[in-house]
Every structure is written in C-alpha cells, then in structure tokens.
Design a protein around this motif. Structure first.
Motif, short mmCIF file in Angstrom:
data_model
loop_
_atom_site.label_atom_id
_atom_site.label_comp_id
_atom_site.label_asym_id
_atom_site.label_seq_id
_atom_site.Cartn_x
_atom_site.Cartn_y
_atom_site.Cartn_z
N THR A 26 0.82 -1.22 0.00
CA THR A 26 0.00 0.00 0.00
C THR A 26 0.86 1.27 0.00
OG1 THR A 26 -0.18 -0.03 2.41
CG2 THR A 26 -1.92 -1.14 1.17
N PHE A 27 2.15 1.13 -0.18
CA PHE A 27 3.06 2.27 -0.24
C PHE A 27 3.10 2.82 -1.67
CE2 PHE A 27 4.12 0.66 3.76
CZ PHE A 27 5.09 1.42 4.40
N THR A 28 3.49 4.08 -1.80
CA THR A 28 3.68 4.73 -3.09
C THR A 28 5.17 4.81 -3.38
OG1 THR A 28 1.67 6.03 -2.82
CG2 THR A 28 3.31 6.88 -4.37
N GLN A 29 5.57 4.43 -4.58
CA GLN A 29 6.98 4.50 -4.98
C GLN A 29 7.32 5.91 -5.44
OE1 GLN A 29 9.47 2.01 -4.94
NE2 GLN A 29 10.80 3.75 -5.41
N VAL A 30 8.43 6.45 -4.93
CA VAL A 30 8.96 7.73 -5.38
C VAL A 30 10.32 7.44 -6.01
CG1 VAL A 30 9.80 10.01 -4.68
CG2 VAL A 30 7.78 9.02 -3.58
N THR A 31 10.54 7.96 -7.22
CA THR A 31 11.81 7.77 -7.91
C THR A 31 12.56 9.10 -7.92
OG1 THR A 31 10.81 6.06 -9.30
CG2 THR A 31 12.87 7.03 -10.08
N PHE A 32 13.83 9.07 -7.54
CA PHE A 32 14.63 10.28 -7.53
C PHE A 32 14.81 10.80 -8.97
CE2 PHE A 32 16.66 8.13 -3.71
CZ PHE A 32 15.91 8.84 -2.80
#
Length: 99
Positions: A26-32
């Motif tokens: 249920t987490f959201t992925q953040v990409t640098f």
C-alpha cells in the motif's frame, strides 16, 4: 561530498490498516530525479506541507535505495501511532541526501 535532491508528492491513503511489517503493497513509490551514485547511503527526510485532513498524517518511509523510496501515511489518531486507513490528499515535501 554529499549529494542532495528534493521533491514533493501528492499523497493520500485509501487503504485499510497496515498491520504486517514489511508489507509495502500500500506504499507509493517515489523515484529520484537522478539516481545517487552506486553504493551511496541515502537518507530521506519527508515533511507534510499541508493541513487537509483532520488527523495528523505521520509518514512511514521504506525501501530507501539509490534510485528512490516508498512512502505511506501512518496517521496519529487518539494519541497512539497506528495506520488507521483513510486520509485526505496532502502535499509531502522530501529531501534526500547521502551520508
């Protein structure tokens, strides 16, 4: 020399209570925007920038790598930290740096 990147994400929670440690479904992925150099130790510092929901949206970060991280709200409700489901959309600013 440290490398620093910043960003922001519009984040909400439409998921039920998360009770299983390590379950990041249920987490959201953040990409640098730019990956950090291979082998770097990266620290992520998130901070809620808005006040749209009635409860305090604590933030849980997981799986920090040189390419990004996962993030989820973990509300403070009734004086105890627990992930209690729904939360309105908030703007979360983040700073990532090497240490």
């Amino acid at each position: 020399m440290s490398m620093i990147q910043t960003g922001r994400i519009e984040l909400n929670s439409t998921h039920p209570v998360a009770t299983v440690g390590g379950d990041t479904s249920t987490f959201t992925q953040v990409t640098f925007p730019t990956p950090f150099p291979a082998g770097s130790s990266v620290v992520v510092l998130p901070l809620t920038q808005t006040f749209n929901g009635p409860e305090t949206p604590g933030i849980r970060v997981h799986d920090v790598t040189v390419t990004g991280f996962k993030i989820r709200f973990n509300e403070l409700n009734g004086g105890a930290f627990r992930s209690d489901g729904l939360h309105a959309t908030e703007t979360v600013g983040w700073l990532a740096t090497t240490v």
